[in-house]
Design a protein around this motif. Structure first.
Motif, PDB file in Angstrom:
ATOM      1  N   PHE A  33      -6.381 -18.036   9.762  1.00  0.00           N
ATOM      2  CA  PHE A  33      -6.309 -17.450   8.424  1.00  0.00           C
ATOM      3  C   PHE A  33      -6.725 -15.986   8.442  1.00  0.00           C
ATOM      4  N   VAL A  34      -7.827 -15.704   9.139  1.00  0.00           N
ATOM      5  CA  VAL A  34      -8.331 -14.322   9.180  1.00  0.00           C
ATOM      6  C   VAL A  34      -7.313 -13.413   9.870  1.00  0.00           C
ATOM      7  N   LEU A  35      -6.726 -13.884  10.971  1.00  0.00           N
ATOM      8  CA  LEU A  35      -5.715 -13.090  11.670  1.00  0.00           C
ATOM      9  C   LEU A  35      -4.528 -12.808  10.754  1.00  0.00           C
ATOM     10  N   TYR A  36      -4.122 -13.829  10.000  1.00  0.00           N
ATOM     11  CA  TYR A  36      -2.960 -13.665   9.121  1.00  0.00           C
ATOM     12  C   TYR A  36      -3.243 -12.614   8.055  1.00  0.00           C
ATOM     13  N   ILE A  37      -4.416 -12.726   7.439  1.00  0.00           N
ATOM     14  CA  ILE A  37      -4.771 -11.798   6.358  1.00  0.00           C
ATOM     15  C   ILE A  37      -4.925 -10.375   6.899  1.00  0.00           C
ATOM     16  N   ARG A  38      -5.570 -10.259   8.072  1.00  0.00           N
ATOM     17  CA  ARG A  38      -5.771  -8.921   8.638  1.00  0.00           C
ATOM     18  C   ARG A  38      -4.434  -8.257   8.957  1.00  0.00           C
ATOM     19  N   THR A  39      -3.506  -9.021   9.496  1.00  0.00           N
ATOM     20  CA  THR A  39      -2.201  -8.449   9.823  1.00  0.00           C
ATOM     21  C   THR A  39      -1.442  -8.095   8.557  1.00  0.00           C
ATOM     22  N   LEU A  40      -1.528  -8.968   7.577  1.00  0.00           N
ATOM     23  CA  LEU A  40      -0.844  -8.706   6.309  1.00  0.00           C
ATOM     24  C   LEU A  40      -1.401  -7.424   5.674  1.00  0.00           C
ATOM     25  N   ALA A  41      -2.708  -7.211   5.849  1.00  0.00           N
ATOM     26  CA  ALA A  41      -3.324  -6.009   5.275  1.00  0.00           C
ATOM     27  C   ALA A  41      -2.822  -4.744   5.958  1.00  0.00           C
ATOM     28  N   ARG A  42      -2.310  -4.875   7.184  1.00  0.00           N
ATOM     29  CA  ARG A  42      -1.805  -3.702   7.907  1.00  0.00           C
ATOM     30  C   ARG A  42      -0.332  -3.448   7.634  1.00  0.00           C
ATOM     31  N   ARG A  43       0.274  -4.214   6.747  1.00  0.00           N
ATOM     32  CA  ARG A  43       1.731  -4.148   6.622  1.00  0.00           C
ATOM     33  C   ARG A  43       2.194  -2.760   6.185  1.00  0.00           C
ATOM     34  N   ALA A  44       3.385  -2.405   6.682  1.00  0.00           N
ATOM     35  CA  ALA A  44       3.965  -1.113   6.331  1.00  0.00           C
ATOM     36  C   ALA A  44       4.962  -1.256   5.198  1.00  0.00           C
ATOM     37  N   GLU A  45       5.079  -2.461   4.638  1.00  0.00           N
ATOM     38  CA  GLU A  45       5.984  -2.703   3.518  1.00  0.00           C
ATOM     39  C   GLU A  45       5.147  -2.827   2.245  1.00  0.00           C
ATOM     40  N   PRO A  46       5.659  -2.315   1.117  1.00  0.00           N
ATOM     41  CA  PRO A  46       4.853  -2.376  -0.105  1.00  0.00           C
ATOM     42  C   PRO A  46       4.689  -3.806  -0.629  1.00  0.00           C
ATOM     43  N   HIS A  47       5.705  -4.643  -0.418  1.00  0.00           N
ATOM     44  CA  HIS A  47       5.658  -5.986  -0.993  1.00  0.00           C
ATOM     45  C   HIS A  47       5.467  -7.020   0.110  1.00  0.00           C
ATOM     46  N   ILE A  48       4.876  -8.159  -0.273  1.00  0.00           N
ATOM     47  CA  ILE A  48       4.720  -9.265   0.678  1.00  0.00           C
ATOM     48  C   ILE A  48       5.931 -10.165   0.533  1.00  0.00           C
ATOM     49  N   TYR A  49       6.653 -10.357   1.636  1.00  0.00           N
ATOM     50  CA  TYR A  49       7.887 -11.141   1.567  1.00  0.00           C
ATOM     51  C   TYR A  49       7.571 -12.612   1.299  1.00  0.00           C
ATOM     52  N   VAL A  50       8.487 -13.293   0.596  1.00  0.00           N
ATOM     53  CA  VAL A  50       8.275 -14.670   0.147  1.00  0.00           C
ATOM     54  C   VAL A  50       7.912 -15.616   1.303  1.00  0.00           C
TER      55      VAL A  50
END
Lengths: 543, 290
Positions: free
Chosen positions: A204-221
């Motif tokens: 979970f922590v890895l997923y959230i940390r990577t998502l926080a680094r995203r270069a896209e403005p929106h989180i894909y479905v």
């Protein structure tokens, strides 16, 4: 694997590996005899092997800094390999136990080959081993691409994958040695459950940390679904597995839930394992690989929102439909039934959205077996969610419950939906991760497709027939007001269906074996090339 | 950001995209199909109607009972009553044990025997097999050879109390372990096994060594000619029916270790009427046999 870790990560990894070896030693020493010693030894061997490998690499040269300009796909490759290994083993055990139901006298006089021990090996092996590895492997792949960012670090994906597979191995070997919590789909004993909690938090922590680094403005479905899978499975797993070990030096534990509350918690878990393990994560897979493979935009963004929140909200309530006509109070059964009915539209919205996405790409569905896997998956998803809502209606359930109809329903979901979408995803990402245009044996995909579809239909149709026949035989009264058939007669009537089921399962297994060999041939023929478009948006240094 | 927020019209469907893009994946801004919303509302309305009619929502100390006033207990009682009503025409006759008059009433037996066949298949066939033909360790009920007697009243008693069971009134039947407990020597056991084999083929010589051992050790239960004793549950050895096998090796095993077959007591599990039904059914199995 180790060459891609930074020096600091190798040191941290070394510390983890040592801890694992110590944990194994501690378990074995505390238990002194029985299955826990075997499990401790497994952890010890894995810990020592990892310690040795990492210790040798601590003074090797660090990895190239340029790796930050690529996605980190080694864990996905390993995860896909584990997916296929578990698939072949666990589906093989499935065919074995199916054959035992037809030839019960073929059970060897050895305890570990008894049906009661092999059956959870099949279910845990396919759900967690095959499904779980597929979810973790594709989630890393999809997360990076839809975020246009590299995984937040290189060590934790390995902790997640190795730790998860150790959990699966502990679980199935435990059943063979005769230890179980006797909770369906949660049979693994207390220390394996605790271990999984640790692994899941890292995930979970890895997923959230990577998502926080995203270069896209929106989180894909797709990421919403993967996150719902990770988060809710953690909640379910922890609550259903609350138990007191009889001794910290032994495998046996006693659940803290009792009586009908235990049954309710178990089926709240059991049905949400279907919802959040076998549905949410795989919808994430569908939402990524279907548009990529078909080259079509998702048909409706709004429908994806409706179905995501619909599924998340309604599913949590429906577990009590597994306990119709039991000691569970009537009102809980009514709620389970009605929420199951309301769940139908959000489920069909996903299936419909997927099928409508293929508008403008039907010629590809015709020609491309990989895309056809995904199309069939969406169709079976729609079919089995309708069936699920239908079977949850109390009077219908009084016919279907405790019959093989339930088994047919589950397999229309797992073979038709879950496994098909996994194969579609595998045939899309394996060539890509191997730097190739296509699989090593493209024609074998076509063979696999037809084996899988025919096998699923043979399996599911025979179990529908078996279940409805059983249900009707059990409730048929003769003119004297007594049952027309004895239980034995209803069992004898099952023989042709059980044989057909074994054949259908065997066909599905043959297709899976072909897939594993095809993937292995493709991986061996890898070029190592990475397309220029398949990169993070910006180089991302490791944290 | 890649793609930015450019809305593009999809040529296939004619809908605009949302403007989001992830590595080439786009989404259309297709509105909700009216059909989806209507069906969703229909499922909600169906559910709401069920909540009004059936027990549904918890209220702290209780729950909303529903307008139909249904309870699981009520449904169960009604179901059991319907079953009992369906059998009432004939089943009350079996509460008593006047087997002779029951057996001669073909109308009642025509209704009862199919029911007894279900009872037998669900409760007895696991050991005595379908048709009561028996198997290793479990005597055949479909022949004329009885351990305790084959008339309905005796069968009913056997079913009721069991054999070597936990019931205080159980029938008891013990074949001692002549070899293991050192009652007979190996040579004696060998001789008596030959004698028992000879008994069943009708060539036994009571004056032989085996015959003398038999008379001293076995005849008390199995009878002078090995024809069995109905009071002790000892089987006849002078026929070709065997419970534990009739080869020399089987007989030696029986003599060495003894036999203490168990039949459970059924009076706590089956109603008296069911036991009477089974007794008539089992006695008919034997009559139907050649």
């Amino acid at each position: 694997m180790i060459a891609s870790l930074s020096i600091a990560q190798r040191r941290n990894g070394l510390a983890f590996a040592l801890c694992l070896a110590l944990l194994g030693l501690l378990m074995a020493a505390a238990a002194q005899h029985g299955p826990m010693v075997v499990h401790g030894a497994m952890a010890l061997v894995l810990g020592i092997a990892l310690t040795g490998a990492l210790a040798r690499a601590v003074y090797d040269p660090p990895p190239e800094a340029a790796r930050a300009s690529f996605y980190y796909d080694d864990p996905t490759r390993f995860g896909i390999a584990m997916t296929l290994i578990w698939a072949v083993v666990a589906m093989g055990v499935g065919v074995w136990v199916a054959a035992l139901l037809y030839w019960p006298e073929a059970t060897p006089a050895v305890p570990w080959t008894s049906f009661g021990r092999l059956r959870p090996v099949h279910t845990t092996g396919v759900i967690f081993g095959f499904g779980g590895n597929a979810l973790i492997a594709t989630s890393f792949y999809v997360l990076q691409r839809t975020s246009r960012a590299r995984l937040a670090d290189e060590l934790s994906p390995w902790i997640v994958l190795l730790g998860f597979n150790l959990f699966c191995l502990w679980a199935v070997t435990g059943y063979l040695m005769g230890i179980t919590q006797s909770k369906e789909y949660a049979e693994a004993e207390w220390y394996a459950d605790l271990w999984l909690v640790v692994i899941w938090v890292v995930y979970f922590v890895l997923y959230i940390r990577t998502l926080a680094r995203r270069a896209e403005p929106h989180i894909y479905v797709a990421n919403w679904y993967y996150l719902a899978f990770i988060l809710v499975v953690a909640i379910l797993h922890i609550i259903n597995n609350l138990a007191l070990p009889v001794s910290f030096a032994g495998a046996k534990s006693v659940t803290i839930w009792s009586g009908v509350q235990d049954a309710m918690v178990q089926w709240w878990y059991g049905h949400n394992a279907v919802a959040f393990f076998l549905t949410a994560g795989f919808l994430g897979m569908l939402y990524y690989f279907l548009p990529v493979r078909s080259g079509r935009p998702i048909w409706s963004y709004r429908l994806s929102i409706l179905s995501f929140w619909g599924i998340t909200f309604f599913y949590i309530w429906v577990g009590s439909h597994h306990l119709h006509y039991t000691a569970l109070p009537y009102w809980v059964q009514t709620l389970g039934m009605t929420f199951s009915i309301m769940l139908l539209v959000p489920s069909w919205a996903s299936a419909g959205n997927a099928i409508a996405t293929l508008n403008g790409a039907w010629h590809k569905v015709r020609d491309d077996a990989t895309l056809r896997f995904m199309f069939v998956a969406a169709v079976f998803y729609g079919l089995s969610t309708f069936e699920g809502s239908f079977l949850a209606i109390r009077p219908v359930n009084s016919l279907s419950h405790y019959t093989d109809w339930t088994v047919g329903h589950v397999h229309s979901g797992t073979l038709g939906w879950v496994a098909m979408i996994v194969f579609g995803a595998i045939y899309t990402l394996v060539p890509q991760l191997s730097g190739r245009d296509q699989m090593a044996w493209p024609r074998a995909i076509e063979w696999h497709f037809w084996l899988a579809v025919t096998g699923t239909l043979v399996y599911v149709v025979s179990m529908w027939n078996a279940g409805i026949t059983q249900g009707l035989m059990w409730r048929s009264y003769g003119p004297s007001g007594t049952l027309t058939y004895s239980f034995l007669q209803s069992l004898q009537a099952m023989a042709p269906y059980y044989l057909l089921r074994t054949i259908g399962g065997g066909m599905f297994l043959a297709g899976t074996l072909l897939c594993a060999l095809n993937c292995s041939a493709t991986a061996r023929a890898a070029t190592g090339e990475v397309a220029a478009s398949d990169r993070p948006l910006l180089p991302m240094p490791v944290e | 950001m890649s793609g930015g927020h450019r809305q593009i019209v999809d040529p296939v469907t004619g809908y605009e995209t949302t403007g989001h893009e992830w590595n080439g994946i786009r989404e259309l801004n297709t509105p909700f199909p009216r059909f989806v919303i209507v069906v969703l509302l229909i499922t909600v309305v169906i559910s709401a109607v069920m909540w009004i009619l059936l027990p549904a929502w918890p209220t702290g100390h209780g729950y909303t009972p529903g307008l139909l006033g249904l309870t699981q207990e009520g449904e169960a009682v009604q179901g059991f009553k319907a079953i009992a009503d369906g059998r009432a025409s004939w089943r009350s006759r079996f509460a008593g044990d006047d087997f002779a008059s029951l057996a001669s009433d073909e109308a009642v037996m025509g209704m009862a025997m199919p029911a007894a066949a279900r009872l037998f298949a669900d409760n007895c066939a696991a050991c005595h097999r379908v048709g009561g033909t028996g198997g290793p360790g479990f005597p055949s009920l479909a022949d004329q050879d009885w351990l305790w007697g084959g008339d309905p009243a005796t069968v009913a008693e056997t079913v009721s109390v069991g054999i070597n069971s936990t019931d205080p009134d159980t029938r008891s039947s013990q074949m001692p372990a002549f070899g293991r407990d050192g009652i007979l020597t190996r040579e004696q056991i060998s001789a008596v096994a030959d004698y028992v084999l000879a008994l069943s083929s009708g060539k036994a010589d009571p004056a032989s060594a085996g015959g003398k051992i038999f008379a001293e050790n076995c005849a008390a239960c199995h009878g002078e000619g090995g024809r069995g004793g109905l009071g002790t549950g000892a089987p006849s050895l002078a026929d070709d029916q065997w419970i534990y096998g009739g080869t020399r090796a089987d007989i030696l095993t029986t003599l060495q270790n003894g036999r203490q077959g168990v039949m459970p007591s059924w009076k706590g599990r089956l109603a008296p009427a069911d036991i009477h039904l089974l007794a008539l059914y089992v006695s008919r199995l034997a009559k139907a046999a050649p």
